[in-house]
Write a protein that holds these residues in place. Structure first.
Motif, short mmCIF file in Angstrom:
data_model
loop_
_atom_site.label_atom_id
_atom_site.label_comp_id
_atom_site.label_asym_id
_atom_site.label_seq_id
_atom_site.Cartn_x
_atom_site.Cartn_y
_atom_site.Cartn_z
N THR A 17 0.82 -1.23 0.00
CA THR A 17 0.00 0.00 0.00
C THR A 17 0.85 1.27 0.00
O THR A 17 0.31 2.36 0.17
CB THR A 17 -0.91 0.04 1.24
N ASN A 18 2.17 1.10 -0.17
CA ASN A 18 3.11 2.23 -0.10
C ASN A 18 2.95 2.96 1.23
O ASN A 18 2.72 4.17 1.29
CB ASN A 18 2.91 3.20 -1.27
N LYS A 19 3.05 2.17 2.32
CA LYS A 19 2.94 2.69 3.69
C LYS A 19 1.59 3.38 3.94
O LYS A 19 1.51 4.41 4.59
CB LYS A 19 4.09 3.65 4.00
N PHE A 20 0.53 2.76 3.40
CA PHE A 20 -0.83 3.28 3.57
C PHE A 20 -0.91 4.75 3.13
O PHE A 20 -1.44 5.60 3.84
CB PHE A 20 -1.31 3.10 5.01
N PHE A 28 -1.93 8.18 1.15
CA PHE A 28 -3.22 8.79 0.87
C PHE A 28 -3.67 8.50 -0.56
O PHE A 28 -4.86 8.32 -0.83
CB PHE A 28 -3.14 10.31 1.10
N GLU A 29 -2.71 8.43 -1.48
CA GLU A 29 -3.02 8.16 -2.90
C GLU A 29 -3.66 6.80 -3.09
O GLU A 29 -4.41 6.58 -4.04
CB GLU A 29 -1.74 8.24 -3.75
N ASN A 30 -3.38 5.87 -2.17
CA ASN A 30 -3.92 4.52 -2.28
C ASN A 30 -5.19 4.31 -1.46
O ASN A 30 -5.73 3.21 -1.41
CB ASN A 30 -2.87 3.48 -1.85
N LYS A 45 -5.87 0.50 -1.40
CA LYS A 45 -5.49 -0.39 -2.49
C LYS A 45 -4.03 -0.79 -2.32
O LYS A 45 -3.21 0.02 -1.91
CB LYS A 45 -5.69 0.29 -3.85
N GLY A 46 -3.74 -2.06 -2.64
CA GLY A 46 -2.36 -2.52 -2.58
C GLY A 46 -2.05 -3.44 -3.74
O GLY A 46 -2.96 -3.99 -4.38
N VAL A 47 -0.76 -3.58 -4.04
CA VAL A 47 -0.31 -4.51 -5.08
C VAL A 47 0.78 -5.38 -4.51
O VAL A 47 1.81 -4.88 -4.05
CB VAL A 47 0.22 -3.75 -6.33
N LYS A 105 2.08 -9.02 -8.32
CA LYS A 105 1.23 -8.12 -9.12
C LYS A 105 -0.26 -8.26 -8.83
O LYS A 105 -1.09 -7.62 -9.49
CB LYS A 105 1.47 -8.29 -10.63
N GLN A 106 -0.63 -9.10 -7.87
CA GLN A 106 -2.05 -9.24 -7.52
C GLN A 106 -2.52 -7.98 -6.79
O GLN A 106 -1.89 -7.52 -5.84
CB GLN A 106 -2.29 -10.46 -6.62
N GLU A 107 -3.65 -7.44 -7.24
CA GLU A 107 -4.22 -6.26 -6.60
C GLU A 107 -5.09 -6.68 -5.41
O GLU A 107 -5.84 -7.66 -5.49
CB GLU A 107 -5.05 -5.46 -7.60
#
Length: 324
Positions: free
Chosen positions: A3-6, A8-10, A22-24, A28-30
């Protein structure tokens, strides 16, 4: 990392449980990660309930939980990612509602019906969701609906029909009268919530507003008045074009009204709802005045009295007050 450190963009949104990101994964699984908020009224029991239930439930119209995390005071649920967000994201937006044509809306109603059929009829145990609402219906990349958020759900054995609770949970506008007044819940509780959902899907209207010429009718009353006066087409979402099948629309309107009857015994089972939706020729029961009506047996009450009745009766309160 996912989640790129949770960041805001995600962030996808936030509910009673907490924020969702959202996380990847490295493969590559979303995924969607729901993180318990420190301020949330939902705790470990709801967390455990969701993990336990969704691990056992497998259906195309239910969101899958892929995993969970408990570390120190952090509690997280990892879901399959739903790229098209939730139903309310489209229904109540003046521009996005145009993306839901009549065919898609019927498809969504039928998909939710199949999910409820599985929960109530075809799974080994009977599951009552207790918080069925537009924001808990998620849409996949094909706009297929999936029921989510089982933190408030209850399990019945097949020979149980009704239960009682001292803690009223759910969302304003979707909770049936017997649950608010007496804490009684059954499969008919979810049928009631589904009836509200049907009326919202065909009208694009919120249930926290007032409608009609004098703007003194709640959503259920306005639906009933439109149906009874033969003006069902006026209840339809104006974003839908004139090619909509009026017969199917009026039928969905009538089915929705049958689901929101005051007495649970007057509401159809989800099996009967499924049958009504499939057959356009079978006769339907005539609905009575819906629940929470301001005009019942000549008794007229004010808006403020109605809102008070919806929110708090016999010292029981709703744990979530979301104006959906």
């Amino acid at each position: 990392m996912a989640t790129n450190k949770f960041s805001f963009e995600n962030k996808l949104g936030e509910g009673g449980y907490g924020p969702v990101y959202k996380g990847v994964l490295v493969n590559k699984q979303e995924i969607a990660v729901k993180k318990l908020s420190k301020a949330s009224t939902q705790g470990f029991e709801e967390f455990k309930n969701e993990v336990t239930l969704t691990a056992k439930l497998q259906h195309v119209n239910l969101v899958r939980v892929l995993g969970f995390c408990i570390e120190r005071d952090e509690q997280m649920l990892i879901y399959e990612y739903m790229p098209n967000k939730s139903l309310d994201f489209y229904l109540f937006d003046s521009a996005r509602r145009f993306l839901l044509d009549w065919k898609k809306r019927v498809h969504i109603i039928e998909g939710i019906t199949q999910g409820l059929l599985y929960l109530q009829e075809y799974s080994r145990l009977t599951i009552i969701h207790r918080d069925l609402k537009a924001s808990n219906i998620l849409l996949d990349n094909e706009m297929k609906p999936k029921i989510s958020d089982f933190g408030m759900a209850k399990i019945f054995s097949k020979d149980e029909h009704e239960a009682n609770t001292g803690r009223i949970v759910g969302t304003y506008g979707y909770v049936p009268p017997e649950y608010v007044k007496k804490g009684l819940y059954s499969t008919k509780s979810d049928v009631y919530s589904f009836g509200v959902l049907i009326l919202q899907i065909i009208s694009g209207k919120k249930n926290a507003c007032f409608y009609g010429l004098n703007e003194d009718l709640n959503l259920l009353e306005y639906a009933y008045d439109s149906w009874k006066s033969g003006k069902g087409k006026e209840f339809m979402d104006p974003s839908l074009d004139d090619t909509v099948s009026s017969c199917k629309l009026i039928r969905c309107l009538q089915i929705g009204l049958l689901c929101v009857q005051e007495n649970a015994a007057d509401r159809p089972s989800i099996l009967e709802v499924s049958s009504m939706l499939k057959s356009e020729s079978a006769a339907l029961t005539i609905p009575k005045i819906p629940a929470f009506s301001t005009k019942r047996n000549g008794d007229e009450r004010t808006k403020s009295q109605l809102q008070l009745e919806n929110c708090s009766i016999n010292d029981t309160t709703l744990s979530q007050m979301e104006a959906r």
